[in-house]
Design an enzyme around this catalytic site. Structure first.
Site, mmCIF file in Angstrom:
data_model
loop_
_atom_site.group_PDB
_atom_site.id
_atom_site.type_symbol
_atom_site.label_atom_id
_atom_site.label_comp_id
_atom_site.label_asym_id
_atom_site.label_seq_id
_atom_site.Cartn_x
_atom_site.Cartn_y
_atom_site.Cartn_z
ATOM 1 N N ASP A 206 0.832 -1.195 0.000
ATOM 2 C CA ASP A 206 0.000 0.000 0.000
ATOM 3 C C ASP A 206 0.872 1.252 0.000
ATOM 4 O O ASP A 206 1.879 1.328 0.709
ATOM 5 C CB ASP A 206 -0.886 -0.034 1.250
ATOM 6 C CG ASP A 206 -1.875 1.108 1.306
ATOM 7 O OD1 ASP A 206 -2.753 1.163 0.436
ATOM 8 O OD2 ASP A 206 -1.781 1.938 2.232
ATOM 9 N N GLU A 274 1.484 -0.590 -5.017
ATOM 10 C CA GLU A 274 0.492 0.429 -5.322
ATOM 11 C C GLU A 274 1.249 1.749 -5.349
ATOM 12 O O GLU A 274 1.516 2.354 -4.316
ATOM 13 C CB GLU A 274 -0.612 0.483 -4.265
ATOM 14 C CG GLU A 274 -1.680 1.521 -4.627
ATOM 15 C CD GLU A 274 -2.364 2.159 -3.422
ATOM 16 O OE1 GLU A 274 -3.495 2.621 -3.578
ATOM 17 O OE2 GLU A 274 -1.748 2.231 -2.341
#
Length: 526
Positions: A206, A274
Site C-alpha cells: 500500500d 500500489e
C-alpha cells in the site's frame, strides 16, 4: 496448453482482489472474515483465477477499514484468528491458488504501540523519532508545519496536547512513519518474514510511492508557480506536480532489501506496488530487476472509453517497462474507485463496455487484477449517508468509496443475498435490485457476466504464458482498437457503428457478433 513451469506464476496471472469486509461472512455478524473467504475459495478456483489478494485483516481500530494497522503480526478478532489465516492459506494452496496479503508500510494506526509510546514520551524523545512530529509555524506554533494536504481532505497535520504536530497523509488516525529511522525498516523486514514463514505467496504494498518524504518537509509548490517540464517519453510539455511527499529516491533502497528477503524463499514469492506516480518512467523504477516484481498500472483504469486512449496506454506501458524487463499489470476496478460498469455509463451500455474492456485487458501480456463482484457485472451502489463509513466521506462530504465496497451477493432473492448465515443486512446494505446479479442467479446462465468471465479466463489460459510479451497495435483509424499478441488478434469497437471482424476463428467475444463486431464489443480472433 497449461502454465509454463519455467515462468514465474505471477508474470501472467489473473489475480482476484478480495475486500475482506465484503466478500463472505462466516459468523453472521454482517462483516466478511477469513473463514468466510476460506469457505468460498472453491468459487475462485472455478472462476479460473490464479491468486487472490486479500485487503488488510490485521489488528486495527478499523477507522480506515484495516488500512490503519495496530499490529502487523496478528489478525483482528473481527476477521478471525491467526489459525484462521493459516487455514485459509492451507486451503488455497490445496486448490492451487496463490495468496497475496496487503502490507501497509507508510503509516500505522494511532493505536499502534509505537504511536501510543510517542504520545506518552513527549517532544524530543526517541519514541517520537519513529514518526514525523514537528513544531508548528506562526504565533505559538498554532499553524501546521507545512502546507501539505491529506489525501482524504483537509490538512495533513494534527496537533497533540503538548503543542507538536504529526504528519498523516491520510486520516488523522493514520500517522506517517519516519522511514529514516532504522527501527522502522527493521520492523517491516520482520513483518515480511513473519508472513512468508506462514506461507503467503506475495504482498501488495500500500502507498508504495510514499514512505520517504523530502527530509526538509518543505512546503509544496502549487502548480501555477512552476514552469512546464519537458517529458522525454512523450516529447510534449506537461506540468508535473511538485510532490515532496511522494516518490522520493530513497524508497527504492527499501524494496531492494525486501527483494533480497523474498528471494530467500522458494515458490516465486512476489510483491506488487500500489504506486501512483506521475510518469511511466517513474513507475518503471519500482520494478527494476532488483526491486519489486510488479507495480499496479492504473493507466488502463483511468483511460477514457476510446480506442485511441486504450492504444496509447498499451504502447506507453510496454515502452516504459521494456528497459527494465518487467511484465505489466492491468486493472479496471478496485476498492478505491468507482466500479467500471458505472464509469462506462451504467446500465446495459455500461455493462457491455465493461465486458469489452475486460476482454481486451485479459489478452494483454502480464497480470490482470480483478476486483470482487466485477465478474457479476456489479455497478457502483448508491449508499445512503446513514450507512457511509469511508473516512474520506466524513472529511470531505464527497461520495467516497463505500459504493464499490458493498458486500457480495451470493444467492437468494433479497438482501443479504447469502452473504453470511444471518438474515440482517451486512455492514453496508445491499441494493434489493441485485437479486438478478447474484452468483446463484448467474451461474447457470451461459449469457451471464459470470459465465463470460469464467470462459474468458479459461480461454486466456491457453495462450497467456505462450503468446509472448510483444504486442503489435494495428492502426485502424476511428473508434476501433486492434492489436496482435502472438497467435491472438484482439479487436475492440469503441464506436457507434458495427465494424468488420478480421479473418480467423472467434476464440471469445464479449457479446453477440452476428458476423460483425457491434459497438461496445470486443473479440479474440485466432
Amino acid at each position: 496448453m497449461g502454465w509454463n513451469d519455467q515462468i514465474e506464476w505471477w508474470r501472467h496471472a489473473a489475480i482476484y482482489q478480495v475486500y475482506v469486509r465484503s466478500f463472505a461472512d462466516g459468523d453472521g455478524d454482517g462483516v466478511g472474515d477469513l473463514p468466510g473467504i476460506t469457505a468460498r475459495l472453491p468459487y475462485l478456483r472455478d472462476l479460473g483465477v490464479d491468486a487472490l489478494w486479500i485487503t488488510p485483516f490485521y489488528t486495527s481500530p478499523q477507522n480506515d477499514h484495516g488500512y490503519d494497522v495496530a499490529d502487523y503480526c496478528d489478525v483482528d478478532p473481527l476477521f478471525g484468528s491467526l489459525s484462521d489465516a493459516d487455514a485459509l492459506l492451507d486451503r488455497a494452496h490445496e486448490l492451487g491458488l496463490k495468496v497475496i496479503v496487503d502490507l501497509v508500510p507508510n503509516h500505522t494506526s494511532d493505536a499502534h504501540e509505537w504511536f501510543r509510546a510517542a504520545l506518552a514520551a513527549g517532544p524530543g524523545s526517541p519514541e517520537r523519532e519513529r514518526y514525523l512530529f514537528r513544531e508548528g509555524r506562526g504565533e505559538g506554533g498554532a499553524e501546521p508545519p507545512n502546507n501539505w494536504d491529506s489525501v482524504f481532505g483537509g490538512p495533513a497535520w494534527t496537533r497533540v496536547e503538548d503543542g507538536q504536530w504529526y504528519l498523516h497523509l491520510f486520516d488523522s488516525t493514520q500517522p506517517d512513519l519516519n522511514w529514516r529511522h532504522p527501527e522502522v525498516a527493521e520492523m517491516f523486514e520482520d513483518v515480511l518474514t513473519f508472513w512468508l514463514d506462514r506461507g503467503v505467496d506475495g504482498f501488495r504494498v500500500d502507498v508504495a510511492h510514499g514512505l520517504f518524504k523530502e527530509e526538509s518537509l518543505r512546503d509544496q509548490l502549487v502548480d501555477e508557480d512552476r514552469p512546464a517540464t519537458q517529458l522525454p517519453s512523450a516529447m510534449v510539455e506537461r506540468r508535473l506536480r511538485d510532490e515532496p511527499m511522494w516518490d522520493q529516491p530513497e524508497v527504492h533502497d527499501v524494496y531492494r532489501r525486501w527483494r533480497q528477503i523474498l528471494d530467500k524463499y522458494d515458490g516465486d514469492r512476489m510483491d506488487v506496488a500500489e504506486a501512483w506516480t506521475q510518469t511511466p518512467e517513474s513507475l518503471a523504477r519500482f520494478v527494476r530487476p532488483d526491486e519489486m516484481h510488479q507495480s499496479f498500472n492504473f493507466a488502463w483504469l483511468l483511460a477514457d472509453w476510446s480506442a485511441l486512449a486504450f492504444a496509447e496506454v498499451i504502447t506507453g506501458t510496454l515502452a516504459a517497462l521494456e528497459p527494465v524487463g518487467a511484465t505489466p499489470t492491468w486493472v479496471l476496478s478496485n476498492h478505491d474507485v468507482i466500479r467500471h460498469v458505472t464509469r462506462y455509463g451504467g446500465g446495459a451500455q455500461g455493462l457491455a463496455r465493461a465486458r469489452a474492456a475486460t476482454l481486451a485487458m485479459l489478452a494483454l501480456p502480464g497480470s490482470s487484477y480483478l476486483y470482487q463482484g466485477e465478474e457479476l457485472g456489479l455497478e457502483q451502489a448508491d449508499v445512503h449517508p446513514d450507512h457511509r463509513q469511508d473516512p474520506s466521506w466524513f472529511r470531505t462530504g464527497e461520495e467516497g468509496r463505500d459504493g464499490c465496497r458493498v458486500p457480495m451477493p451470493w444467492g437468494g432473492q433479497e438482501p443479504p443475498f447469502e452473504f453470511g448465515p444471518g438474515s440482517a443486512q451486512p455492514w453496508i446494505p445491499q441494493p434489493a435490485e441485485w437479486a438478478d446479479r447474484t452468483v446463484e442467479a448467474q451461474a447457470g446462465d451461459p449469457g451471464s457476466t459470470l459465465s463470460f468471465y469464467r470462459e474468458a479466463l479459461r480461454v486466456r489460459r491457453t495462450f497467456a504464458t505462450s503468446a509472448g510479451d510483444h504486442v503489435e497495435v494495428i492502426p485502424q483509424g476511428g473508434d476501433v482498437l486492434m492489436f496482435r499478441r502472438g497467435p491472438v488478434t484482439v479487436v475492440l469497437n469503441c464506436g457507434t457503428e458495427p465494424a468488420a471482424l478480421p479473418a480467423g476463428d472467434v476464440l471469445m467475444a464479449s457479446g453477440p457478433l452476428e458476423g460483425q463486431l457491434p459497438p461496445d464489443t470486443a473479440a479474440w480472433i485466432g
